[in-house]
Scaffold this active site. Structure first.
Site, PDB file in Angstrom:
ATOM      1  N   GLU A 187       0.819  -1.217   0.000  1.00 39.35           N
ATOM      2  CA  GLU A 187       0.000   0.000   0.000  1.00 39.35           C
ATOM      3  C   GLU A 187       0.845   1.255   0.000  1.00 39.35           C
ATOM      4  OE1 GLU A 187      -0.637  -2.552   1.793  1.00 39.35           O
ATOM      5  OE2 GLU A 187      -2.627  -3.149   1.168  1.00 39.35           O
ATOM      6  N   HIS A 212     -10.223  -5.545  10.379  1.00 41.54           N
ATOM      7  CA  HIS A 212     -10.899  -5.313   9.104  1.00 41.54           C
ATOM      8  C   HIS A 212     -12.180  -4.526   9.291  1.00 41.54           C
ATOM      9  CE1 HIS A 212      -8.087  -8.486   8.144  1.00 41.54           C
ATOM     10  NE2 HIS A 212      -8.272  -8.215   6.880  1.00 41.54           N
TER      11      HIS A 212
END
Lengths: 407, 388
Positions: free
Chosen positions: A143, A212
């Site tokens: 990322e 998450h």
């Protein structure tokens, strides 16, 4: 500052700035839930667009290069557009993305599994086949690097749409988002613009676990130089996606994991939503409820109960998380004098906390009761379903809160 | 050759005008010079040690490096007199890298570097006055005074800065290379970073993507042997930075030799346009400490610094080259240095005079069209309302 909040007077003064009465009306008058008068926003796109336009008579009065935004949305189930097509939220996002990629060859998408796989939430499905591997890029799992690459590409004029498979993964790219994305326009003295869109699903899903289920809007909100928006319906998802791509500023578009399968009918013609505008979901008189993303649906559910109990809540989906649309919010506060914020962020340092501060600072004189903020608990999201339910705000709690505020 | 020298000398006697170009040889006939140190390569064939250059090019090297050196010395004294605040990272000792790279590429090739960016900015065509103004926080500065020492940018020369966070410019640089590939331009991006940044994860992440997608990215490790206060042998298990790319070819270059740098950069550009990324490790040295707050003597001896200055100084090297090849005389070079010094002093004086930014500049360039506090229509064309 207070000069702006003068109710309709200010709004009419502003109409002289733009001669589009359409827009002014949508701001000042709070239309009832009359779907027939629903204002479609019309886009007269440039010569390269090949979309058919809506057949509104207003189209003929406008210059061909001006666009309009429609801030007013009626509740999804009472939309009575005669034309339009029904689709799910992720398809709306895909439609918006595809239209923008068709329109501007500089738009590209990068992210994990966005290409051949079609996107982990199918938002980019079919795009790789249509536009090729150079425009829909499957990145390795890094990322930090691919967000940085997107920003570097944006410095030269490309318009990347960077997808975080889950918003929580973007924490790894925080340096790039904060220092480079947000600040380069300023520190370079205006030389570089960073027209990126960073998007991805966040929020509490169905027992996805703590890592998450993150709500990153609270972490990103103080980065100077970025804009943040949160979509909640297929209509505003498509509109905000398109507006974000067209914006010259870096925009972070927050989607929600649980909202991807919402179905709604959206117009056939092209439209864009305004990035800085809030959406009036349900006008009312007694209390202003400010919310965004998934909590909008909890609020609307609670609103049904409240209406049965005799309350008339005004529900505003703030949509623009940075900057807040204090204009719409202010008008509402001046009308109802009571504010309840319902959000999914954590209690500490969340969007609600900032919004409370902003409302107290700007509209203190108009409040009859302290601003109440219902947010998620300050805990990592547990896996167990029952516990997870209790970390987020439930409709019953909203009803209780409204009753308490309206005493 | 002797005849031309004679005519040079006689010209000087006849026309004693103090212009810079009076005695500078504008001879562009190619000269071939061998680099002193051979290239070391990894996964590729090293370029030839014979560098094609010309008298005028070597003289330009000398002038540009002298200018950069003087600028950094001037910045040093300005910092000590508190006109420059914050962090100031000086590049003296490493000038050969900036000039050698410029000689090999065009202004359409992109360069992005870290916070040690003053000389790279100058190499890209930046004005001395803009640099000093930015250092002193004046409006005239290249970033309007809002960036500072670590944020020099020059968009029209494809110089993308100027970044304070170690290693953060590496993914940006790969993004620039990606844009060049996307737009099908035949240009490359030089991404400069230091030996300290070479241990950053994002370097390897970006390298992986660059190699995977065949991006025209050239990663240049400016190995000045110290990551702030930590020597390379204490921070890297494998200090052979040009080999760390593993599957990416690398080249180790004597970074104090401007001609070697030029050769390597030319080679790298050709390589990157055909085969994808390549790593260049430039063996260089900085005389100052990491920044102005670092004396630079706690982790290395003064003898080491002066030793490098005597043996490997890039400007002295070029001076020797000019003298041995009779391109200029001792006095001509000294005059050139004097002129450069005057240039720098003038720029400093001019920068000192220039005004500070207006208070309203605090909020400009936050957003394009400053729509953080204003709400525009979806197309950003009409102003709808000013938010409180």
């Amino acid at each position: 500052m207070s000069a702006i909040i003068q109710g309709t007077g200010a709004a009419t003064a502003l109409t002289t700035l733009n001669s589009k009465k359409l827009v002014a009306r949508s701001r000042t008058s709070l239309p009832g839930v009359d779907a027939g008068r629903r204002k479609r926003c019309i886009v007269a796109a440039g010569s390269d667009a090949s979309k058919s336009f809506g057949s509104s008579s207003l189209l003929t009065l406008r210059h061909s290069h001006k666009l309009f935004a429609n801030a007013v949305a009626t509740k999804a189930d009472t939309s009575a557009t005669t034309t339009g097509h029904e689709l799910l939220l992720f398809e709306a996002l895909q439609e918006g993305l595809e239209e923008e990629m068709d329109r501007d060859p500089h738009v590209c998408v990068m992210g994990e599994d966005v290409g051949h796989y079609g996107g982990s939430y199918k938002v980019t499905k079919g795009l790789a086949d249509k536009f090729g591997d150079l425009r829909v890029l499957d990145t390795p799992i890094c990322e930090n690097a691919f967000t940085g690459m997107g920003i570097g590409a944006a410095m030269t004029g490309l318009r990347p749409v960077i997808e975080g498979m889950n918003m929580g993964f973007l924490l790894l790219a925080f340096n790039q988002i904060s220092n480079n994305c947000g600040m380069l326009h300023y520190t370079s003295g205006g030389q570089f613009t960073i027209p990126v869109v960073i998007r991805g699903p966040g929020g509490v899903g169905r027992q996805l676990g703590a890592e998450h289920s993150q709500r990153l809007e609270s972490y990103f909100q103080s980065i100077p130089g970025i804009q943040m928006v949160a979509c909640s319906t297929p209509y505003n998802a498509k509109g905000l996606m398109k507006a974000a791509i067209r914006s010259e500023n870096p925009v972070i578009l927050f989607e929600h994991v649980l909202l991807y399968n919402l179905k709604e009918k959206i117009p056939d013609e092209e439209y864009i939503c305004n990035l800085e505008e809030a959406e009036m979901v349900r006008p009312g008189e007694h209390i202003t409820i400010l919310t965004y993303s998934r909590m909008r649906y909890h609020v609307m559910q609670a609103a049904k109960t409240l209406v049965n109990k005799g309350y008339d809540p005004e529900v505003i989906d703030i949509r623009s998380l940075k900057p807040f649309d204090l204009y719409t919010i202010g008008n509402s506060v001046k009308k109802t004098h009571r504010v309840l914020i319902v959000e999914e962020c954590m209690r500490t340092g969340g969007i609600g906390a900032s919004l409370t501060a902003a409302i107290n600072e700007n509209f203190h004189d108009y409040l009859d009761a302290p601003v109440m903020c219902l947010s998620s608990q300050d805990v990592p999201t547990p896996y167990a379903g029952t516990l997870e339910e209790w970390t987020v705000v439930q409709p019953a709690q909203i009803v209780t809160a409204v009753e308490q505020l309206c005493q | 050759m002797a005849l031309s020298r004679l005519s040079l000398r006689s010209n000087r006697f006849l026309k004693p005008t103090p212009t810079l170009l009076r005695h500078v040889s504008t001879d562009t006939t190619p000269i071939t010079i061998e680099t002193a140190v051979p290239f070391e390569s990894h996964l590729c064939d090293a370029p030839s040690r014979s560098v094609t250059t010309s008298s005028s090019e070597i003289l330009t090297f000398f002038r540009d490096m002298a200018r950069m050196r003087r600028m950094e010395i001037a910045a040093d004294s300005l910092y000590k007199s508190k006109l420059i605040r914050g962090f100031c990272h000086l590049y003296d000792g490493q000038e050969a890298l900036a000039v050698g790279m410029e000689a090999a590429i065009t202004r359409k090739d992109a360069i992005i570097t870290s916070y040690r960016d003053h000389c790279t900015f100058l190499g890209r065509g930046g004005e001395l006055v803009d640099a000093f103004s930015e250092l002193m926080g004046r409006k005239r500065g290249c970033s309007n005074g809002k960036g500072g020492s670590m944020h020099f940018y020059k968009k029209d020369a494809c110089f993308y800065g100027g970044h304070g966070i170690v290693g953060a410019q590496i993914p940006l640089g790969c993004g620039l290379a990606f844009a060049q590939k996307y737009n099908k331009e035949e240009f490359v991006t030089f991404t400069l970073y230091g030996d300290g940044a070479a241990n950053q994860g994002q370097l390897f992440e970006a390298l992986n993507i660059a190699a995977l997608w065949d991006l025209p990215a050239i990663l240049v490790c400016e190995n000045n042997h110290y990551g702030m206060g930590t020597a390379t042998w204490r921070s890297a298990k494998s200090p052979a930075y040009f080999k760390r790319g593993d599957y990416v070819p690398g080249l180790k270059v004597d970074g104090m030799d401007a001609l070697a740098v030029k050769q390597a950069c030319k080679f790298a550009k050709e390589h990157a346009l055909k085969n994808g990324p390549i790593i260049l490790e430039m063996d260089t040295y900085r005389y100052h400490g990491h920044s102005m707050s670092d004396p630079g003597s706690t982790y290395r001896t003064r003898d080491e610094v002066s030793g490098v200055r005597q043996v490997r100084d890039p400007i002295e090297r070029v001076r020797k080259l000019l003298l041995t090849h009779d391109i200029a005389t001792e006095k001509e070079l000294k005059d050139m240095e004097k002129e450069v010094r005057k240039e720098v002093d003038d720029a400093v004086a001019q920068a000192k005079e220039s005004p500070v930014p207006e208070p309203s500049e605090l909020f400009t360039n936050m957003y394009v069209k400053d729509c953080g506090v204003e709400s525009f229509g979806a197309d950003r064309k009409e102003l709808k309302v000013t938010l409180p």
